[in-house]
Design a protein around this motif. Structure first.
Motif, PDB file in Angstrom:
ATOM      1  N   MET A 174       1.055  -1.104   0.016  1.00  0.00           N
ATOM      2  CA  MET A 174       0.225  -0.023   0.068  1.00  0.00           C
ATOM      3  C   MET A 174       0.706   1.333  -0.015  1.00  0.00           C
ATOM      4  O   MET A 174       1.823   1.279   0.677  1.00  0.00           O
ATOM      5  CB  MET A 174      -1.017   0.202   1.329  1.00  0.00           C
ATOM      6  CG  MET A 174      -1.826   1.238   1.265  1.00  0.00           C
ATOM      7  SD  MET A 174      -3.182   0.986   2.399  1.00  0.00           S
ATOM      8  CE  MET A 174      -2.503   1.075   3.869  1.00  0.00           C
ATOM      9  N   LEU A 211       0.898   5.056   0.571  1.00  0.00           N
ATOM     10  CA  LEU A 211       0.185   6.446   1.099  1.00  0.00           C
ATOM     11  C   LEU A 211       1.019   7.611   0.852  1.00  0.00           C
ATOM     12  O   LEU A 211       2.100   7.675   0.857  1.00  0.00           O
ATOM     13  CB  LEU A 211       0.226   6.103   2.428  1.00  0.00           C
ATOM     14  CG  LEU A 211      -1.099   4.997   2.808  1.00  0.00           C
ATOM     15  CD1 LEU A 211      -0.877   4.668   4.169  1.00  0.00           C
ATOM     16  CD2 LEU A 211      -2.414   5.197   2.234  1.00  0.00           C
ATOM     17  N   LYS A 212       0.165   8.692   0.563  1.00  0.00           N
ATOM     18  CA  LYS A 212       0.933  10.131   0.514  1.00  0.00           C
ATOM     19  C   LYS A 212       0.502  10.812   1.797  1.00  0.00           C
ATOM     20  O   LYS A 212      -0.604  10.780   2.228  1.00  0.00           O
ATOM     21  CB  LYS A 212       0.529  10.766  -0.696  1.00  0.00           C
ATOM     22  CG  LYS A 212       0.924  10.229  -2.076  1.00  0.00           C
ATOM     23  CD  LYS A 212       0.654  11.077  -3.226  1.00  0.00           C
ATOM     24  CE  LYS A 212       1.144  10.282  -4.408  1.00  0.00           C
ATOM     25  NZ  LYS A 212       1.157  11.062  -5.712  1.00  0.00           N
ATOM     26  N   LYS A 221      -5.533  15.756   3.921  1.00  0.00           N
ATOM     27  CA  LYS A 221      -6.175  14.653   3.466  1.00  0.00           C
ATOM     28  C   LYS A 221      -5.636  13.250   3.906  1.00  0.00           C
ATOM     29  O   LYS A 221      -4.577  13.117   3.808  1.00  0.00           O
ATOM     30  CB  LYS A 221      -6.358  14.985   2.101  1.00  0.00           C
ATOM     31  CG  LYS A 221      -7.346  16.078   1.540  1.00  0.00           C
ATOM     32  CD  LYS A 221      -7.498  15.768  -0.113  1.00  0.00           C
ATOM     33  CE  LYS A 221      -8.576  17.270  -0.298  1.00  0.00           C
ATOM     34  NZ  LYS A 221      -8.767  17.274  -1.807  1.00  0.00           N
ATOM     35  N   MET A 255      -9.098   3.448   1.669  1.00  0.00           N
ATOM     36  CA  MET A 255      -8.318   2.340   0.835  1.00  0.00           C
ATOM     37  C   MET A 255      -8.546   1.210   1.784  1.00  0.00           C
ATOM     38  O   MET A 255      -8.714   0.069   1.244  1.00  0.00           O
ATOM     39  CB  MET A 255      -6.967   2.599   0.883  1.00  0.00           C
ATOM     40  CG  MET A 255      -6.645   3.716  -0.194  1.00  0.00           C
ATOM     41  SD  MET A 255      -5.008   4.412  -0.256  1.00  0.00           S
ATOM     42  CE  MET A 255      -3.716   3.211  -0.675  1.00  0.00           C
ATOM     43  N   ALA A 287      -0.739   4.340  10.461  1.00  0.00           N
ATOM     44  CA  ALA A 287      -1.357   3.748   9.172  1.00  0.00           C
ATOM     45  C   ALA A 287      -1.215   2.320   9.468  1.00  0.00           C
ATOM     46  O   ALA A 287      -2.209   1.451   8.935  1.00  0.00           O
ATOM     47  CB  ALA A 287      -0.725   4.280   8.263  1.00  0.00           C
ATOM     48  N   ASP A 326       0.814  14.566   2.989  1.00  0.00           N
ATOM     49  CA  ASP A 326       0.885  16.163   2.493  1.00  0.00           C
ATOM     50  C   ASP A 326       1.599  16.896   3.566  1.00  0.00           C
ATOM     51  O   ASP A 326       2.304  17.956   3.394  1.00  0.00           O
ATOM     52  CB  ASP A 326      -0.285  16.869   2.220  1.00  0.00           C
ATOM     53  CG  ASP A 326      -1.173  16.179   1.096  1.00  0.00           C
ATOM     54  OD1 ASP A 326      -0.193  15.662   0.111  1.00  0.00           O
ATOM     55  OD2 ASP A 326      -2.231  16.209   0.902  1.00  0.00           O
ATOM     56  N   ASP A 383      -5.934   9.393   2.688  1.00  0.00           N
ATOM     57  CA  ASP A 383      -6.423   8.633   1.907  1.00  0.00           C
ATOM     58  C   ASP A 383      -6.805   7.183   2.410  1.00  0.00           C
ATOM     59  O   ASP A 383      -7.623   6.379   2.195  1.00  0.00           O
ATOM     60  CB  ASP A 383      -5.280   8.329   0.521  1.00  0.00           C
ATOM     61  CG  ASP A 383      -5.164   9.563   0.161  1.00  0.00           C
ATOM     62  OD1 ASP A 383      -6.022  10.154  -0.201  1.00  0.00           O
ATOM     63  OD2 ASP A 383      -3.889   9.746  -0.813  1.00  0.00           O
ATOM     64  N   LEU A 384      -5.936   6.782   3.526  1.00  0.00           N
ATOM     65  CA  LEU A 384      -5.856   5.474   3.976  1.00  0.00           C
ATOM     66  C   LEU A 384      -7.181   4.900   4.298  1.00  0.00           C
ATOM     67  O   LEU A 384      -7.494   3.532   3.705  1.00  0.00           O
ATOM     68  CB  LEU A 384      -5.178   5.617   5.141  1.00  0.00           C
ATOM     69  CG  LEU A 384      -5.024   4.223   6.125  1.00  0.00           C
ATOM     70  CD1 LEU A 384      -4.185   3.233   5.682  1.00  0.00           C
ATOM     71  CD2 LEU A 384      -4.822   4.739   7.562  1.00  0.00           C
ATOM     72  N   PHE A 385      -8.096   5.610   4.946  1.00  0.00           N
ATOM     73  CA  PHE A 385      -9.225   4.868   5.373  1.00  0.00           C
ATOM     74  C   PHE A 385     -10.155   4.393   4.178  1.00  0.00           C
ATOM     75  O   PHE A 385     -10.959   3.325   4.593  1.00  0.00           O
ATOM     76  CB  PHE A 385      -9.917   5.919   6.409  1.00  0.00           C
ATOM     77  CG  PHE A 385      -9.202   6.064   7.575  1.00  0.00           C
ATOM     78  CD1 PHE A 385      -9.093   5.057   8.427  1.00  0.00           C
ATOM     79  CD2 PHE A 385      -8.550   7.359   7.896  1.00  0.00           C
ATOM     80  CE1 PHE A 385      -8.246   5.377   9.473  1.00  0.00           C
ATOM     81  CE2 PHE A 385      -7.900   7.578   9.088  1.00  0.00           C
ATOM     82  CZ  PHE A 385      -7.767   6.577   9.871  1.00  0.00           C
ATOM     83  N   SER A 415      -3.960   0.996  11.769  1.00  0.00           N
ATOM     84  CA  SER A 415      -5.273   1.028  11.253  1.00  0.00           C
ATOM     85  C   SER A 415      -5.623  -0.084  10.280  1.00  0.00           C
ATOM     86  O   SER A 415      -6.660  -0.977  10.189  1.00  0.00           O
ATOM     87  CB  SER A 415      -5.376   2.171  10.427  1.00  0.00           C
ATOM     88  OG  SER A 415      -5.441   3.289  11.477  1.00  0.00           O
TER      89      SER A 415
END
Lengths: 238, 238
Positions: free
Chosen positions: A65, A67-68, B68, B74, A123, A70, B70-72, A126
């Motif tokens: 996976m 992930l970005k 933002k 995904m 992350a 920011d 994105d993880l959740f 989760s």
């Protein structure tokens, strides 16, 4: 020996550096690996992503996976994510290089990214909750490293307590199998396990050929030298 | 009384819900507030972002950072971020509504977003390190809420220990001023402080008018009723 034995799942934080490369190889022996990689605005983002993808592929991970984040570009404050702060050459700190670490005492270098590993681990936790994985691996190293506060055993003990109190079942654990090892021992372990060092990346500063002079390159080169091994990645000829 | 007194800085986690609305109003009395809001794929993302922006503006925050995650989306696993899991009506749990909470025992509802608050707090800590803020506020409520594990005091104690071990100076603290309050007490406090409830949003399910039947709406409506106050946001007429 049945071939349909179900192996437990683990989430592995995979930066694509030499430590996470060995950590992922180690985890893959006993677990079905779900790897997670982060682009957080670090200078060598694209090269690290390629490295993580290759390490995941070669070590047989079930999934990677990507992930970005920011945040770090937005807030700055680290040489790794803030163009206004130069990545120091390890030569700047030569007097401190006699011991195992490039740093002594409690000095935190400008390459420290504020509270970064908490983002990675959050992350991973989760995802582990959703996957039903009870183990998270991260290749943090305390000794012989840059002296980041979030690479110490006490930090991981605290994180495990946070998981215990803050998740649905409380039974996920972060494992740091390399934390007490010297970098040269990590190289030896990686060689023994067949870790794909040739696709890993550690340089803080450049993406096609490693600079050889940033703190991360210097630690890596010294580790390979002490282990009597050859580092297979390309370095800028100086 | 000098007008150029420098006030300390605080980072405030601002969802735009009724609790964070009161929490931000409270923090703004004593601190220069740097608010952070998250879009994490929740169903009412756009409405919550507008609410956070309005609460930040009205309470005089120095800045609102919008992040933002994105993880959740995904990984799924929560009714708030996974279209395949319905947001339950509070009526489904009517038998459990006699006490202060909608839930009893250790049952975690399907609206639980796995380890969500750790992502919020990690961002707040990273930003606080760069800002030089030593205080983070989050409007978590234990009693009289949905029974999420990451809304309990033990979780925040563990997070503060994580900060102590994992940051440069170790001196940032997460404060949870509402955690032991009943929702009706939070409404009373908000009324007293002039919190901008009219721009806040709590509904899990819809964005233009609140549904009035999800767990979050039911808790909110009951809180206003018990406080003898009128909830100024629009509800779907049933």
């Amino acid at each position: 020996m049945s071939s349909d034995l179900v192996r437990p799942r683990a989430v592995v934080c995979l930066s694509g550096g030499m430590d996470s490369c060995v950590c992922a190889t180690l985890a893959a022996r006993d677990f079905d690996v779900f790897a997670v990689h982060f682009s957080y605005g670090q200078r060598t983002e694209a090269r690290e992503q390629w490295s993580a993808e290759e390490v995941a592929r070669i070590t047989g991970a079930q999934e990677l996976m990507h992930l970005k984040i920011d945040l770090f570009r937005m807030i700055g404050g680290s040489a790794l994510t803030d163009e206004g702060i130069a990545v120091p050459s390890a030569k700047d700190d030569e007097s401190e290089m006699a011991g195992g670490s490039l740093r002594t005492g409690h000095q935190v270098p400008v390459t420290y990214v504020p509270f970064r590993n908490a983002h990675f681990l959050s992350a991973a936790v989760s995802w582990a909750e959703v996957l039903g994985a009870r183990t998270i691996f991260i290749g943090a190293v305390e000794q012989d490293s840059s002296g980041y506060p979030d690479c110490r055993p006490a930090y991981y003990d605290a994180f495990n307590e946070l998981i215990r109190t803050g998740t649905k079942d409380g039974d996920i654990r972060v494992e740091t199998p390399l934390i007490a090892m010297r970098k040269s021992e990590i190289v030896r372990l990686g060689v023994e396990l067949g870790a794909p060092f040739h696709v890993s990346w550690s340089c803080y500063a450049s993406e096609s050929e490693a600079c050889g002079v940033c703190e991360s390159c210097v630690l890596r080169l010294r580790a390979f030298r002490e282990a009597g091994a050859v580092d297979p990645i390309p370095y800028i000829q100086r």
